[in-house]
Design a protein around this motif. Structure first.
Motif, short mmCIF file in Angstrom:
data_model
loop_
_atom_site.label_atom_id
_atom_site.label_comp_id
_atom_site.label_asym_id
_atom_site.label_seq_id
_atom_site.Cartn_x
_atom_site.Cartn_y
_atom_site.Cartn_z
N SER A 93 23.01 16.95 48.31
CA SER A 93 21.69 17.51 48.26
C SER A 93 20.65 17.41 49.52
CB SER A 93 21.03 17.44 46.80
OG SER A 93 20.38 15.77 47.00
N THR A 140 23.58 34.85 54.23
CA THR A 140 22.36 34.07 53.86
C THR A 140 21.46 34.97 52.90
OG1 THR A 140 22.32 32.84 55.91
CG2 THR A 140 20.45 32.66 54.23
N GLU A 144 20.56 34.68 48.82
CA GLU A 144 19.05 34.57 48.30
C GLU A 144 18.80 35.54 47.25
OE1 GLU A 144 17.01 34.51 51.72
OE2 GLU A 144 17.22 32.29 52.28
N PRO A 149 21.78 29.19 45.56
CA PRO A 149 21.28 28.33 46.61
C PRO A 149 22.14 28.07 47.70
CG PRO A 149 21.68 27.14 44.70
CD PRO A 149 22.30 28.59 44.33
N ALA A 151 23.55 25.29 49.24
CA ALA A 151 23.82 24.06 48.61
C ALA A 151 25.42 23.84 48.74
CB ALA A 151 23.47 23.65 47.14
#
Length: 347
Positions: A93, A140, A144, A149, A151
């Protein structure tokens, strides 16, 4: 002429997976104003657990030049943790995966970190240089918009993707972001999903290169190469020929590797050890103006029980643990690939 070294490197190895663990290749700095700023010097140090680089740049024009200096990590597949162990921090994270630090003229500089998502076809067969040159189709904005996310926690991402309604699942699949599997209730196989995108982490800061002036930039970070359980036979078997070619393993190095890995006592490990596959994308230096004026690469050998092999010319031993390659007016034509073989620890 290709020279293959039989050296050794200090190593802090992660726990072994059954066969291998993934990792990262290392890259250099890039900058948009390539016609204005020359790289006069690059001093590169590479070990299994650390990479340090010091540069001397010069603005060759009569005007100040300002732009972004960028250090990108290669793409990391979001499902890589499912496929096998990764040589990455346990806490994925955190935004900084390698502890990247930078200095400008000896003073620390604040480095921004951002992430983008890409989908790259033929990912498994891509070389580190190909991964850097063409990181993939950026997705990306798609992630979104869909509420996904940026992540690397594949467990949480899997749960999220499986929670999507059918219409949203169809959109995710149509964009090439993931593949859904229906499962088989009769065989007690639940539905599943496989994420197809990767995350690119970029470290960057805004830098001004003064007209006609020299500027020194340094950066350092934790090296996280791929590797895994390794076996070597002497002479090499047919399936090992690809490693012979890739790392210029000559007869002497082959014998040294086999000897380092042998277990005369027939202990539980057999003739196995650990291999680390170090890569460094030297060709990012070609994004600056002209060749590198002075280039030096230092490899630190450390433990005499390890064996290293690479393709290189002009290697010079400079001390009991160091070897140096030096070039003048250097334009890298290939990237650096190094094989490090480490015997199993003896109790």
């Amino acid at each position: 002429m290709r020279l293959c070294l039989c050296l050794v490197l200090i190593s802090a190895s992660p726990a072994l997976a059954n066969d291998g663990f993934g990792g990262l290749s290392a890259t250099g700095l890039t900058f948009g104003q390539t016609e204005a700023v020359a790289m006069e010097e690059e001093r590169l140090f590479i070990g299994i657990d650390r990479v340090t680089v010091d540069y001397v740049f010069r603005n060759t024009t009569g005007r100040d030049v300002t732009g972004e200096v960028i250090f990108p990590l290669p793409p990391i597949g979001v499902w890589a943790g499912y496929e096998g162990m990764m040589n990455l921090p346990e806490d994925l994270s955190q935004p900084d995966l390698v502890g990247f630090t930078a200095t400008v003229d000896g003073q620390p500089v604040a480095v921004a970190i951002d992430r983008i998502a890409v989908v790259q076809e033929n990912w498994e067969s891509a070389t580190p240089a190909e991964q850097y040159d063409t990181p993939g189709r950026e997705v990306t904005a798609d992630l979104e918009r869909l509420g996904i996310p940026l992540a690397l926690d594949w467990v949480a991402l899997r749960e999220l993707l499986l929670s999507f309604p059918e219409e949203k699942r169809n959109e995710v699949a149509a964009l090439g972001l993931a593949e859904y599997y229906e499962g088989d209730a009769a065989q007690d196989i639940p539905p599943d999903v496989w994420g197809a995108w990767s995350i690119v982490t970029r470290y960057h800061w805004t830098q001004t290169f003064r007209a006609g002036k020299e500027l020194r930039i340094g950066h350092s970070y934790t090296n996280r190469p791929p590797g895994g359980l390794f076996y070597w036979s002497e002479p090499p078997e047919d399936y090992q020929q690809a490693l012979v070619d890739q790392y210029c393993i000559d007869a002497a190095t082959s014998r040294a590797m086999a000897k380092a890995l042998e277990s005369p006592g027939g202990d539980e490990y057999g003739n196995y050890g650990t291999a680390f596959y170090l890569s460094y994308v030297l060709r990012t230096a070609n994004s600056w103006a002209g060749p590198i004026g002075r280039f030096s690469l230092t490899l630190d050998k450390g433990d005499p029980g390890n064996v290293i092999s690479l393709c290189a010319e002009g290697v010079r031993k400079t001390g009991p643990t160091t070897f140096v390659i030096e070039k003048t007016d250097y334009t890298p034509g290939r990237d650096l690939e190094v094989l490090v073989v480490q015997p199993m620890p003896k109790e």
